[in-house]
Design a protein around this motif. Sequence first.
Motif, mmCIF file in Angstrom:
data_model
loop_
_atom_site.group_PDB
_atom_site.id
_atom_site.type_symbol
_atom_site.label_atom_id
_atom_site.label_comp_id
_atom_site.label_asym_id
_atom_site.label_seq_id
_atom_site.Cartn_x
_atom_site.Cartn_y
_atom_site.Cartn_z
ATOM 1 N N TYR A 113 -27.751 -5.166 12.418
ATOM 2 C CA TYR A 113 -26.389 -5.906 12.295
ATOM 3 C C TYR A 113 -26.745 -7.459 12.495
ATOM 4 C CZ TYR A 113 -21.714 -7.474 13.978
ATOM 5 O OH TYR A 113 -20.476 -7.941 14.269
ATOM 6 N N ALA A 169 -25.813 -4.945 8.257
ATOM 7 C CA ALA A 169 -24.498 -5.330 8.193
ATOM 8 C C ALA A 169 -24.256 -6.717 8.354
ATOM 9 C CB ALA A 169 -23.800 -4.266 9.319
ATOM 10 N N TRP A 221 -24.228 -0.207 13.238
ATOM 11 C CA TRP A 221 -23.503 -1.406 12.650
ATOM 12 C C TRP A 221 -22.424 -1.968 13.343
ATOM 13 C CZ3 TRP A 221 -24.194 3.264 9.891
ATOM 14 C CH2 TRP A 221 -25.447 3.414 9.316
#
Length: 466
Positions: free
Chosen positions: A287, A327, A431
């Motif tokens: 992320y 992400a 994420w």
Amino acid sequence: MTDRISAIDEAPQPAAAPRNSRKVFVKTYGCQMNVYDSERMTDALSKDGYEATTTLEDADLVLLNTCHIREKAAEKVYSELGRLRDMKKARARDGREFVIGVTGCVAQAEGSEILRRAPAVDLVIGPQTYHRLPDALKRAKQGERVVDTDYAIEDKFEHLPAPKKAQTRARGVAAFLTVQEGCDKFCTFCVVPYTRGSEVSRPLSQIVAEAERLVDAGVREITLLGQNVNAWHGQGDGGAPIGLGALLERLSAIEGLARIRYTTSHPRDMDEALINAHRDLPKLMPYLHLPVQSGSDRILKAMNRRHTAADYLALIERIRAVQPDLAISGDFIVGFPGETDEDFEDTMALVHKVGYAQAFSFKYSIRPGTPGAEMDGHVAEGVKSERLERLQALLFQQQTAFAAGCVGKEIDLLLEKTGRMPGQLVGRSPWLHPVNVDANGSEIGDIIRVRITGAGPNSLFAEAIG
């Protein structure tokens, strides 16, 4: 605004029964760094006998830890102080202590103006001086109205007491850890360089020691924080200069630490070592919050971002090449002075190309003292609102699509808190989505294997497997 503790009630409440210990209530506005700062302020006060409370009526000391990023931030603080003033008057009639303090970025920006506009306030402490809070509190109790917003010469983190194990455990199995503060980028819309000061990195040894204390107290996930966290730099064990990638590698070696995240990053500070950390470190979650603010090169130049839309897109491509599961999250400002319809369409085009899992978007609002406030070509509110609505609709569509794409995947889930339903626990996906799972037989702090079975507007649903 993020209310880390409970919201302040609208009306004064009856006085509580006398107690032996003193209580501090902290209300936190804004970013995750303020959440971290609030926790460290309560740590600093603990040696003077103050315990944190989530109930305002129990408090002997109230601190508003403020944020100056959003529109009318200062006015919201003054409104809150008006309600606290009434509580202070009621406490005075009962002969009970009630000290009011304002800390954080509004405190830094407003300084003694807060004392002038809000006579009930006893002390004003900036974000670089909250390690001096206990001393300021003593002076306030002696009748002095204290303002301490000078940038501290000393390292405030060296002067903060280490939180006790019980305090850390009470905060949960996921924790924040500030590694970098301040900003040297001077984006023309932003007040952070003026309220948080220039970029400063904490020493490697200090960060590792705090991380080890957190893990020893039961923390399993740490999020590294900084205004520009990927600008962090220090010295390695051999004295050689290192960056955030090497710091992440060092923290990954801590036994018992299962997950690492970091936020917020600037595109100009994503170096090769940090990009490769996303490939090489299994504990680093896939992320990345990487704000771009606009897709128009003309507006990016006016914002003093010092990168182009093409630079940003090329960087995303490089990171995804080493971590395809990544992400991407971002920040956007619409209606910056001089933004035309064509500029806005450039932003929409960039969003289409990136495909965001999450994003935060806002209408431009003037921050007094910033260069943007003095620019020509301010955009009408109606135009800003229409552009923001279009942008948010696209971002929501992408966010929904990303969440739907998680359904059917198997992931390791760190259980962080109880859910709304009996037997339900909640964790966060790699994420950063909240994930709800029926986890009978598991406990908070466990990492369990789950399969994602559904996606809602704000969270995922899963079933335990294995």
